[in-house]
Design an enzyme around this catalytic site. Structure first.
Site, short mmCIF file in Angstrom:
data_model
loop_
_atom_site.label_atom_id
_atom_site.label_comp_id
_atom_site.label_asym_id
_atom_site.label_seq_id
_atom_site.Cartn_x
_atom_site.Cartn_y
_atom_site.Cartn_z
N GLY A 82 21.54 32.31 10.68
CA GLY A 82 22.19 31.80 9.47
C GLY A 82 21.43 30.64 8.84
CD GLU B 69 18.77 55.36 35.43
OE1 GLU B 69 19.13 56.53 35.61
OE2 GLU B 69 17.86 54.81 36.10
CE LYS C 299 12.39 32.16 6.07
NZ LYS C 299 13.35 33.13 6.59
#
Ligand code: R5P
Length: 298
Positions: A226, A36, A193
């Site tokens: 990547g 916490e 893409k």
């Protein structure tokens, strides 16, 4: 006006305070053994205008809760204005319901921050500008790509590069356009893409690029696995690029991201301090200064 250094962005907060010539608020924080979060302002912040600097990179849920705690405490103690600077705004890729029933998590985050009572939010190279519309307070996107490409020119001797966006979304095109302008109008293009919404696999369509013998700088907002940058690098190499660089704002670099890009022909990856990483070379602090008080006098 004072800067509050959130746990995720201590160095960046110091740079922001320096850029704005303001002080840092004294505060202390820790995590209890069970995980916490504990936070305390060690000085009176009532009536104070505060800029909370806290980038929301992984572990993003932890960093988000830290930000909520700090903002809530500031409000509760009577701060007169609360501005959030979260260069990496987590969950911005969950910006709409792509499949029926999906959670729109970026909207959830916006609603909580607005409910707490923040007055404005600044982020950098947000994945989708539409996310800003979920905020009921002024929400601004700052663009880092001009700083990034100038770094390649000034520190790596790259002259007349070709800039490449690895996808053709509106924000990606805006990033290369701004970067091209910063270098006096160098050529740029964007690839197409596609992502499979179920498997997450991406596919980049090959395209003829006029890059023979040129240095290509791939400009992206995020490098996670990547894969996106590697695909763009492979296409650039196939089209005859001499060197291939990746300039990214938020380098999350999960798993073997760097290796994957290197194997695809990337010579160097450079990123900002939005996410502290091995590739970090550029600070986004001047962007906030420019947005708040204008460019420094030369
Ligand atoms: C998505 O479209 C973003 O602009 C980035 O290209 C993407 O998040 C990068 O992810 P990865 O490195 O996993 O391909």
């Amino acid at each position: 006006m004072k800067v509050v250094a959130g746990p995720s962005s201590q160095d960046l907060a110091h740079k922001v305070a320096e850029q704005l010539s303001v002080g840092l608020v004294e505060s202390s924080w820790k995590h209890f053994p069970d995980g916490e979060f504990y936070f305390r302002f060690d000085e009176d912040v009532s009536g104070e205008e505060l800029i909370i600097v806290q980038s929301l990179y992984p572990p993003q849920n932890e960093h988000i809760f830290e930000l909520l705690t700090i903002a809530h405490t500031a409000k509760d103690l009577g701060a007169s204005k609360i501005v959030v600077f979260a260069p990496y705004l987590a969950y911005s890729r969950q910006d709409e319901r792509y499949l029926p029933g999906e959670a729109i998590t970026s909207k959830l985050l916006a609603e909580i921050l607005c409910r707490i009572g923040i007055d404005a939010i600044y982020t950098v190279d947000i994945h989708n500008l539409k996310v800003l519309e979920y905020y009921r307070v002024p929400a601004y996107n700052l663009v880092a790509s001009p700083l990034i490409v100038r770094y390649f020119v000034e520190s790596r001797g790259v002259s007349k590069p070709f800039l490449l966006a690895p996808d053709d979304e509106e924000a990606a095109i805006k990033r290369v356009e701004e970067a091209s302008k910063a270098l006096g109008g160098v050529p740029y293009d964007a690839l197409e893409k596609r992502r499979d919404r179920y498997t997450g696999m991406i596919e980049t369509r090959e395209k003829l690029l006029e890059v023979k013998g040129m240095d290509v700088i791939i400009i992206d907002d995020i490098i996670s696995t990547g894969g996106t940058a590697a695909n763009a690098a492979r296409i650039s190499k196939k089209m005859g690029a001499r060197r291939v660089y990746v300039g990214v704002t938020h380098a999350l670099l999960r798993g073997d991201a760097l290796k994957l890009m290197e194997e695809a022909g990337v010579d160097e990856v450079v990123s900002t301090d939005s996410v502290p990483a091995i590739t970090t070379k550029i600070s986004v602090a001047p962007l906030l200064r420019e947005a708040l008080i204008g460019k420094p006098q030369l």
